[in-house]
Write an enzyme that holds these catalytic residues in place. Structure first.
Site, PDB file in Angstrom:
ATOM      1  N   ASP A  27     -99.235  18.237 -38.470  1.00  0.00           N
ATOM      2  CA  ASP A  27     -99.898  19.399 -37.874  1.00  0.00           C
ATOM      3  C   ASP A  27     -99.501  19.523 -36.404  1.00  0.00           C
ATOM      4  O   ASP A  27     -99.119  18.546 -35.768  1.00  0.00           O
ATOM      5  CB  ASP A  27    -101.427  19.240 -37.931  1.00  0.00           C
ATOM      6  CG  ASP A  27    -101.981  19.402 -39.339  1.00  0.00           C
ATOM      7  OD1 ASP A  27    -101.203  19.777 -40.239  1.00  0.00           O
ATOM      8  OD2 ASP A  27    -103.181  19.145 -39.534  1.00  0.00           O
ATOM      9  N   ASP A  54     -93.637  36.819 -40.969  1.00  0.00           N
ATOM     10  CA  ASP A  54     -93.199  35.776 -40.036  1.00  0.00           C
ATOM     11  C   ASP A  54     -91.865  35.211 -40.502  1.00  0.00           C
ATOM     12  O   ASP A  54     -91.769  34.630 -41.569  1.00  0.00           O
ATOM     13  CB  ASP A  54     -94.262  34.670 -39.963  1.00  0.00           C
ATOM     14  CG  ASP A  54     -94.029  33.717 -38.802  1.00  0.00           C
ATOM     15  OD1 ASP A  54     -92.924  33.745 -38.220  1.00  0.00           O
ATOM     16  OD2 ASP A  54     -94.953  32.942 -38.494  1.00  0.00           O
ATOM     17  N   CYS A  89     -89.382  31.192 -32.059  1.00  0.00           N
ATOM     18  CA  CYS A  89     -90.184  32.206 -32.757  1.00  0.00           C
ATOM     19  C   CYS A  89     -90.006  33.631 -32.243  1.00  0.00           C
ATOM     20  O   CYS A  89     -89.906  34.563 -33.029  1.00  0.00           O
ATOM     21  CB  CYS A  89     -91.655  31.813 -32.768  1.00  0.00           C
ATOM     22  SG  CYS A  89     -92.443  31.798 -31.157  1.00  0.00           S
ATOM     23  N   HIS A 118     -97.246  31.490 -30.547  1.00  0.00           N
ATOM     24  CA  HIS A 118     -96.348  31.714 -31.680  1.00  0.00           C
ATOM     25  C   HIS A 118     -96.231  33.225 -31.872  1.00  0.00           C
ATOM     26  O   HIS A 118     -97.206  33.950 -31.715  1.00  0.00           O
ATOM     27  CB  HIS A 118     -96.881  31.037 -32.939  1.00  0.00           C
ATOM     28  CG  HIS A 118     -96.009  31.264 -34.136  1.00  0.00           C
ATOM     29  ND1 HIS A 118     -94.636  31.141 -34.072  1.00  0.00           N
ATOM     30  CD2 HIS A 118     -96.284  31.627 -35.410  1.00  0.00           C
ATOM     31  CE1 HIS A 118     -94.116  31.412 -35.260  1.00  0.00           C
ATOM     32  NE2 HIS A 118     -95.104  31.721 -36.087  1.00  0.00           N
ATOM     33  N   ASN A 127     -84.251  33.997 -40.853  1.00  0.00           N
ATOM     34  CA  ASN A 127     -83.939  32.590 -40.545  1.00  0.00           C
ATOM     35  C   ASN A 127     -82.849  32.104 -41.496  1.00  0.00           C
ATOM     36  O   ASN A 127     -82.727  32.578 -42.624  1.00  0.00           O
ATOM     37  CB  ASN A 127     -85.194  31.710 -40.618  1.00  0.00           C
ATOM     38  CG  ASN A 127     -85.733  31.567 -42.039  1.00  0.00           C
ATOM     39  OD1 ASN A 127     -85.112  30.927 -42.888  1.00  0.00           O
ATOM     40  ND2 ASN A 127     -86.891  32.165 -42.300  1.00  0.00           N
ATOM     41  N   ALA A 156     -87.441  36.080 -45.058  1.00  0.00           N
ATOM     42  CA  ALA A 156     -86.647  34.910 -45.470  1.00  0.00           C
ATOM     43  C   ALA A 156     -85.253  34.939 -44.864  1.00  0.00           C
ATOM     44  O   ALA A 156     -84.687  33.905 -44.517  1.00  0.00           O
ATOM     45  CB  ALA A 156     -86.550  34.870 -47.000  1.00  0.00           C
ATOM     46  N   SER A 192    -107.698  22.771 -40.691  1.00  0.00           N
ATOM     47  CA  SER A 192    -107.874  22.038 -39.439  1.00  0.00           C
ATOM     48  C   SER A 192    -106.532  21.428 -39.052  1.00  0.00           C
ATOM     49  O   SER A 192    -105.696  21.161 -39.914  1.00  0.00           O
ATOM     50  CB  SER A 192    -108.941  20.949 -39.582  1.00  0.00           C
ATOM     51  OG  SER A 192    -108.505  19.973 -40.500  1.00  0.00           O
TER      52      SER A 192
END
Length: 717
Positions: A349, A378, A297, A355, A249, A246, A332
């Site tokens: 999406d 991440d 990223c 990534h 970022n 957390a 999806s």
């Protein structure tokens, strides 16, 4: 420093609180403390840290010498108190009181190793589950009815991957060396048909990085809300790692880095120009803890990796190619085009060319032993989790088995590597859309990390999923879907087409690269179209090319073309695509990515969508060492660059860094270059550590925002 051995108190009298001054003459007093800094740091694998602090690892004893006014006699006792965080308490295990006579709380201990003359050698032991962080040590001496106390100083306690009892224990020596002690590495970038790499300087042992890493924890939302509980929970790597995901970022909490994928980086640094985490972390502190601009990223992942290794959590950087960003948690991702061939930013999406995230290594006491080992973390802000932009830790073993209902953020990460890609054609005239195709195989490819002990690429896709299309892989997908929506059958997503099934397309298409892909040159491809039937077909093609950022953000349309052609039975044709430098020059971002799309339509049939992302090569930047590199001797390095363009390049800057090779980073302004002109710049480095070290350079100018070079330098003693 004032010339004293590290941690030795001044020899002037210590401020002693005494309860009975008359017995001072013979009462035991501590006059000096030697923290045995270099011995302890070698034994605890913390000797690489530049910091002058006493740095030890939990669960492993360390020694200090108390220089007293006389030797220890029976009846003398030494009590020690260690404490960390605000309002330390024994119940929260942030404070412990223990003595050399054996009394102890919370698993801490003190043992008398030697009592020779006036020197007492004491070994301090901490539990393998102690909270990590900055501790204060106080000593209380009971002697001849006299009690005196002194503040002995502070030490930093870290996770201990060398100790079996620690949750982060890693048994393999070579892996421990790579994932804890290696201070430089490689991050994979690019696309499935063009995997590239950038060097990264983790620099976890550089000056101030440890104290900044600890201050990241002290600035978290959890600490601000409830500091006492937060510090107590720092015994648990999964808690610490989630907080760090957390805090790296800057989205909710003034964390370290502000993300930006717009393609416009004014007011900050183009994410591609960073060479490592050290400058970022130092800038964050220097700015009064305001998020550093800007990251994407791999910048978040590189920086999180620095902090994890710094605190003792074995960690590595992972790249997933064709990574799905599934916002609605249905496994999806929906991708849209209009009939003219334009990719549309419609729906939330997306599919990222690549990534980058991290894996940390620790046990999962909350999930059970089969979920121990690598855990996905991440720090890139994509979706909120429990109200905050944080992600993980998610067990890689659990992802492979489709356990999407486990902690933490499993559904999101499972989709990143397993989602189905559904293509839709959107009608601009009436706002209707129809499903074009479902692709179950393209998401989550070539999941990559740097190999142990070498700069080669290690493919870890099989750790995340069973082979694509295998029976096990489909079963796991069905299992995951059942956990999300009981009774749903896998593949049901493809029945979302309201207009009923259309027949299979009669043509196939793909883009083929026909020339060199180089910035400054024309981009040449062919659209290969094939008629797969024995009937003649008429095909209308609408094509576009857009410059993009690697996560699919569209920057600018740079080319378009339409044509109608007839294909004889089973005929294949090549239709040329030529995009000149002048068309894309102004709109190309540092990713050097162009997305070319063709929507091909045969009357009364479904459209065939053909897409290809190409990455253009930058000119080469060459680094050369001009003499044998030796420890603590200046070494000359030269950079060679040749302007390939028919126009001048200006605003040229060279940024160089490398842990153990130079302090901080080097910024060199390079003179403007005329068309085709060569540049040769010399600079000096000063190696402070021996062994193979990584030198990183970034050259930027008005025409090339980020050209990278990496050089391994063997520094001899």
């Amino acid at each position: 420093m004032d010339g004293r051995p590290f941690g030795v108190l001044p020899t002037s009298p210590l401020p002693l609180k005494t309860s009975d001054s008359t017995s001072c003459l013979t009462a035991l007093e501590v006059q000096n403390i030697n923290w045995q800094m270099s011995v302890n740091r070698r034994a605890h694998h913390t000797d690489k840290f530049s910091s002058q602090d006493s740095i030890v690892r939990r669960g492993q004893p360390w020694e200090m010498i108390l220089v007293c006014n006389r030797s220890l006699e029976s009846g003398d006792d030494l009590n020690f108190t260690v404490s960390t965080g605000p309002q330390p308490s024994e119940s929260a295990r942030t404070k412990a009181v223990f003595s050399i006579s054996g009394r102890s709380t919370g698993g801490w201990s003190a043992a008398l190793k030697a009592n020779s003359g006036n020197n007492l050698v004491v070994a301090i032991g901490s539990p393998a589950s102690a909270p990590i962080g900055l501790y204060t040590l106080n000593v209380e001496i009971s002697s001849r009815g006299n009690v005196s106390s002194l503040r002995a100083g502070t030490f930093i306690l870290l996770f201990n991957p060398w100790l079996q009892a620690d949750d982060v224990f890693m048994s393999n020596q070579a892996e421990r060396q790579e994932y804890v002690e290696e201070d430089s590495g490689i991050i994979y970038v690019g696309s499935t048909n063009r995997i590239g790499m950038v060097g990264w300087n983790f620099g976890q042992f550089e000056e101030d990085i440890l104290s900044i890493s600890l201050s990241i924890l002290d600035r978290s939302l959890n600490f601000r809300r409830d500091p006492v509980t937060d510090v107590a929970r720092r015994n648990d790597p999964k808690y610490v790692c989630r907080v760090l995901s957390a805090m790296i970022n800057g989205n909710d909490d003034n964390g370290v880095i502000s993300g930006n994928w717009s393609g416009n980086y004014t007011g900050g640094v183009d994410p591609r120009t960073w060479n490592g985490s050290v400058e970022i972390l130092k800038n964050w502190k220097k700015s009064g803890y305001r998020p550093v601009q800007f990251g994407q990223c791999w910048v978040f992942a590189g920086t999180l990796n620095t902090v994890l290794r710094c605190l003792g959590v074995p960690s590595r950087v992972i790249t997933n190619f064709n990574s799905a960003h599934d916002t609605d948690r249905n496994l999806s991702v929906d991708v849209y085009y209009d009939a003219m061939g334009n990719p549309l930013e419609k729906g939330s999406d997306s599919v990222w060319n690549f990534h980058v995230w991290n894996e940390g290594w620790f046990v999962r006491t909350d999930l059970g032993p089969s979920y121990n080992g690598w855990q996905v973390l991440d720090a890139t802000p994509q979706e909120r989790s429990q109200g905050v932009f944080q992600c993980g830790p998610a067990s890689v073993n659990a992802i492979r088995e489709g356990e999407v209902d486990r902690n933490f953020d499993m559904i999101f990460i499972f989709a990143e590597v397993n989602a189905d890609r559904i293509t839709w054609i959107y009608n601009n005239r009436n706002g209707s859309q129809k499903q074009n195709s479902v692709d179950t195989r393209s998401i989550g490819k070539y999941i990559s990390t740097k190999a142990v002990g070498s700069n080669s690429r290690l493919d870890v896709t099989d750790k995340y999923k069973y082979p694509e299309g295998s029976k096990e892989e489909r079963q796991v997908q069905q299992k995951a879907l059942n956990k999300l929506k009981p009774n749903a059958s896998f593949g049901a997503t493809s029945s979302r087409n309201p207009e009923g099934e259309e027949k299979e397309p009669s043509i196939s298409g793909k883009f083929k690269v026909t020339g060199q892909l180089t910035v400054g040159k024309e981009v040449n491809l062919s659209l290969m179209l094939k008629n797969m039937t024995s009937d003649r077909k008429t095909v209308t093609m609408n094509m576009t090319a857009w410059t993009i950022v690697y996560n699919g953000t569209l920057v600018h349309e740079v080319w378009k073309d339409s044509a109608t052609i007839a294909l004889d039975p089973e005929e294949e044709i090549e239709y040329p695509v030529k995009i000149s430098y002048s068309q894309y020059d102004k709109y190309l971002k540092a990713d050097n990515m162009i997305r070319i799309t063709a929507v091909c339509k045969v009357p009364d049939e479904a459209e065939v969508v053909v897409e290809r992302d190409v990455i253009l090569d930058n000119p080469v930047l060459i680094l050369e060492v001009l003499s044998q590199a030796q420890l603590r001797k200046p070494v000359n390095v030269q950079m060679l660059f040749s302007n390939p363009l028919d126009e001048p390049v200006k605003n040229c800057v060279l940024m160089v860094e490398g842990s153990g090779l130079l302090r901080g980073s080097l910024k060199i302004d390079v003179p403007a270059l005329r068309p085709k002109e060569k540049s040769r710049i010399r600079f000096e480095i000063f190696p402070t550590r021996s062994g193979i070290k990584q030198l990183l350079a970034d050259f930027s100018c008005n025409k090339f925002p980020a050209i990278k070079a990496m050089l391994l330098i063997d520094v001899s003693e």
